[in-house]
Motif scaffolding. Structure first.
Motif, mmCIF file in Angstrom:
data_model
loop_
_atom_site.group_PDB
_atom_site.id
_atom_site.type_symbol
_atom_site.label_atom_id
_atom_site.label_comp_id
_atom_site.label_asym_id
_atom_site.label_seq_id
_atom_site.Cartn_x
_atom_site.Cartn_y
_atom_site.Cartn_z
ATOM 1 N N LYS A 29 -20.709 -38.409 10.625
ATOM 2 C CA LYS A 29 -21.151 -37.652 11.676
ATOM 3 C C LYS A 29 -22.543 -37.863 12.287
ATOM 4 C CE LYS A 29 -18.482 -33.623 10.022
ATOM 5 N NZ LYS A 29 -18.534 -32.375 10.464
ATOM 6 N N ASP A 30 -22.801 -39.264 12.301
ATOM 7 C CA ASP A 30 -24.283 -39.761 12.676
ATOM 8 C C ASP A 30 -24.012 -40.510 14.030
ATOM 9 O OD1 ASP A 30 -22.846 -41.943 11.620
ATOM 10 O OD2 ASP A 30 -24.783 -42.640 10.766
ATOM 11 N N LYS A 31 -22.660 -40.561 14.472
ATOM 12 C CA LYS A 31 -22.380 -41.351 15.709
ATOM 13 C C LYS A 31 -21.279 -40.973 16.384
ATOM 14 C CE LYS A 31 -21.117 -46.233 16.856
ATOM 15 N NZ LYS A 31 -20.494 -47.448 16.289
ATOM 16 N N VAL A 32 -21.144 -40.818 17.887
ATOM 17 C CA VAL A 32 -19.838 -40.159 18.317
ATOM 18 C C VAL A 32 -19.238 -41.699 18.690
ATOM 19 C CG1 VAL A 32 -19.329 -39.335 20.693
ATOM 20 C CG2 VAL A 32 -21.325 -38.358 19.542
ATOM 21 N N GLY A 62 -11.690 -38.034 14.260
ATOM 22 C CA GLY A 62 -12.643 -39.041 13.913
ATOM 23 C C GLY A 62 -12.589 -39.431 12.444
ATOM 24 N N LEU A 63 -11.902 -38.643 11.628
ATOM 25 C CA LEU A 63 -11.468 -39.194 10.460
ATOM 26 C C LEU A 63 -10.426 -40.242 10.318
ATOM 27 C CD1 LEU A 63 -11.710 -35.848 8.240
ATOM 28 C CD2 LEU A 63 -13.167 -37.560 8.105
ATOM 29 N N GLY A 64 -9.264 -39.875 11.252
ATOM 30 C CA GLY A 64 -8.204 -40.568 11.433
ATOM 31 C C GLY A 64 -8.807 -42.093 12.033
ATOM 32 N N ILE A 65 -9.653 -42.130 13.069
ATOM 33 C CA ILE A 65 -10.140 -43.456 13.620
ATOM 34 C C ILE A 65 -10.964 -44.213 12.578
ATOM 35 C CG2 ILE A 65 -11.867 -44.380 15.247
ATOM 36 C CD1 ILE A 65 -10.835 -41.856 17.045
ATOM 37 N N GLN A 66 -11.713 -43.359 11.873
ATOM 38 C CA GLN A 66 -12.534 -44.026 10.775
ATOM 39 C C GLN A 66 -11.731 -44.659 9.424
ATOM 40 O OE1 GLN A 66 -15.646 -41.538 8.625
ATOM 41 N NE2 GLN A 66 -16.532 -43.706 8.017
ATOM 42 N N ASN A 67 -10.692 -44.075 9.243
ATOM 43 C CA ASN A 67 -9.898 -44.473 8.150
ATOM 44 C C ASN A 67 -9.297 -45.748 8.861
ATOM 45 O OD1 ASN A 67 -10.441 -42.517 6.436
ATOM 46 N ND2 ASN A 67 -8.870 -41.486 6.663
ATOM 47 N N THR A 68 -8.800 -45.710 10.089
ATOM 48 C CA THR A 68 -8.072 -47.000 10.510
ATOM 49 C C THR A 68 -8.836 -48.052 10.702
ATOM 50 O OG1 THR A 68 -6.650 -45.715 11.836
ATOM 51 C CG2 THR A 68 -7.008 -47.885 12.819
ATOM 52 N N GLN A 69 -10.319 -47.810 11.034
ATOM 53 C CA GLN A 69 -11.303 -48.858 10.931
ATOM 54 C C GLN A 69 -11.489 -49.590 9.802
ATOM 55 O OE1 GLN A 69 -14.638 -46.716 13.145
ATOM 56 N NE2 GLN A 69 -13.734 -47.340 15.101
ATOM 57 N N SER A 98 -11.149 -25.268 34.807
ATOM 58 C CA SER A 98 -11.750 -24.927 33.637
ATOM 59 C C SER A 98 -11.768 -26.340 32.754
ATOM 60 C CB SER A 98 -11.187 -23.817 32.700
ATOM 61 O OG SER A 98 -10.008 -24.184 32.421
ATOM 62 N N LEU A 99 -12.874 -26.571 31.885
ATOM 63 C CA LEU A 99 -12.965 -27.966 31.094
ATOM 64 C C LEU A 99 -13.609 -27.581 29.826
ATOM 65 C CD1 LEU A 99 -13.916 -31.244 32.125
ATOM 66 C CD2 LEU A 99 -15.786 -30.297 31.246
ATOM 67 N N LEU A 100 -13.111 -28.149 28.773
ATOM 68 C CA LEU A 100 -13.507 -28.256 27.448
ATOM 69 C C LEU A 100 -13.945 -29.569 26.729
ATOM 70 C CD1 LEU A 100 -14.660 -26.572 25.069
ATOM 71 C CD2 LEU A 100 -12.289 -26.391 24.457
ATOM 72 N N CYS A 101 -15.065 -30.072 26.474
ATOM 73 C CA CYS A 101 -15.023 -31.368 25.762
ATOM 74 C C CYS A 101 -15.777 -31.128 24.322
ATOM 75 C CB CYS A 101 -15.916 -32.172 26.888
ATOM 76 S SG CYS A 101 -15.091 -32.617 28.329
ATOM 77 N N SER A 102 -15.261 -32.103 23.483
ATOM 78 C CA SER A 102 -15.782 -31.948 22.242
ATOM 79 C C SER A 102 -16.007 -33.430 21.691
ATOM 80 C CB SER A 102 -15.105 -31.018 21.198
ATOM 81 O OG SER A 102 -15.619 -31.164 19.923
ATOM 82 N N PRO A 103 -17.310 -33.812 21.111
ATOM 83 C CA PRO A 103 -17.436 -34.936 20.579
ATOM 84 C C PRO A 103 -16.575 -35.472 19.358
ATOM 85 C CG PRO A 103 -19.105 -33.687 19.986
ATOM 86 C CD PRO A 103 -18.386 -32.875 20.726
ATOM 87 N N ILE A 104 -16.077 -36.620 19.297
ATOM 88 C CA ILE A 104 -15.494 -37.128 17.990
ATOM 89 C C ILE A 104 -16.484 -38.029 17.303
ATOM 90 C CG2 ILE A 104 -13.594 -38.505 17.199
ATOM 91 C CD1 ILE A 104 -12.204 -37.789 19.729
#
Length: 164
Positions: free
Chosen positions: A76-79, A115-122, A65-71
């Motif tokens: 919210k305009d870019k993965v 996503g928020l964590g990655i963006q804050n780091t960037q 079984s597999l579950l994927c979700s975009p970050i």
């Protein structure tokens, strides 16, 4: 909750028999391109993807079984990444089962947090670079702005004679 409490309350498998170097990342690529979550209850029976048919024997041994979700980024305009979970374990039986809607919602919330964590780091790295540039600029300006007392007087005299 202490580690001991958690260990007593749930039988968590110690390891999974899955070679992560052989995981097919085409599902993550698909989610990145479509920007939509993907939930496959039984990978061996799902025929939407050509790569599932290519190596069906090996895939069915590794991923059931597999579950994927975009970050996504904060706007919210870019993965900017993909979360991928495989082989949900049933706590009672230890068998692999399909991910449900609750799992999808949990992973979506986790992906938002990532996503928020990655963006804050960037953004922090961008600010750090800007501050370093500003510091260098101020040092250069200070160096060029400093002049000896004699040079200052000469400039004042030259400026005074040049202005009518």
């Amino acid at each position: 909750m202490d580690h001991e409490e958690l260990g007593e309350s749930a039988d968590v498998p110690k390891s999974r028999d899955c070679d992560v170097s052989k995981i097919n990342y085409m599902y993550a690529q698909y989610v990145k391109n479509t920007q939509e979550p993907l939930n496959i209850g039984d990978v061996a029976r799902d025929r939407r993807f050509p790569w599932t048919n290519e190596n069906a024997e090996y895939a069915s041994e590794q991923i059931k079984s597999l579950l994927c979700s975009p970050i996504r980024n904060g706007k919210k305009d870019k993965v900017i990444g993909v979360c991928q979970l495989t082989n949900k374990m049933d706590e009672a039986t230890g068998k692999i089962r399909a991910f449900n809607r609750n799992d999808e919602q949990f992973l979506e919330a986790f992906a938002i947090f990532c996503g928020l964590g990655i963006q804050n780091t960037q953004m922090y790295e961008t600010v750090e670079r800007a501050m370093a540039k500003q510091e260098v600029t101020l040092e250069v300006l200070s160096y060029h702005a400093s002049a000896a007392e004699e040079e200052t007087r000469e400039l004042q005299v030259t400026a005074a004679t040049a202005v009518p």
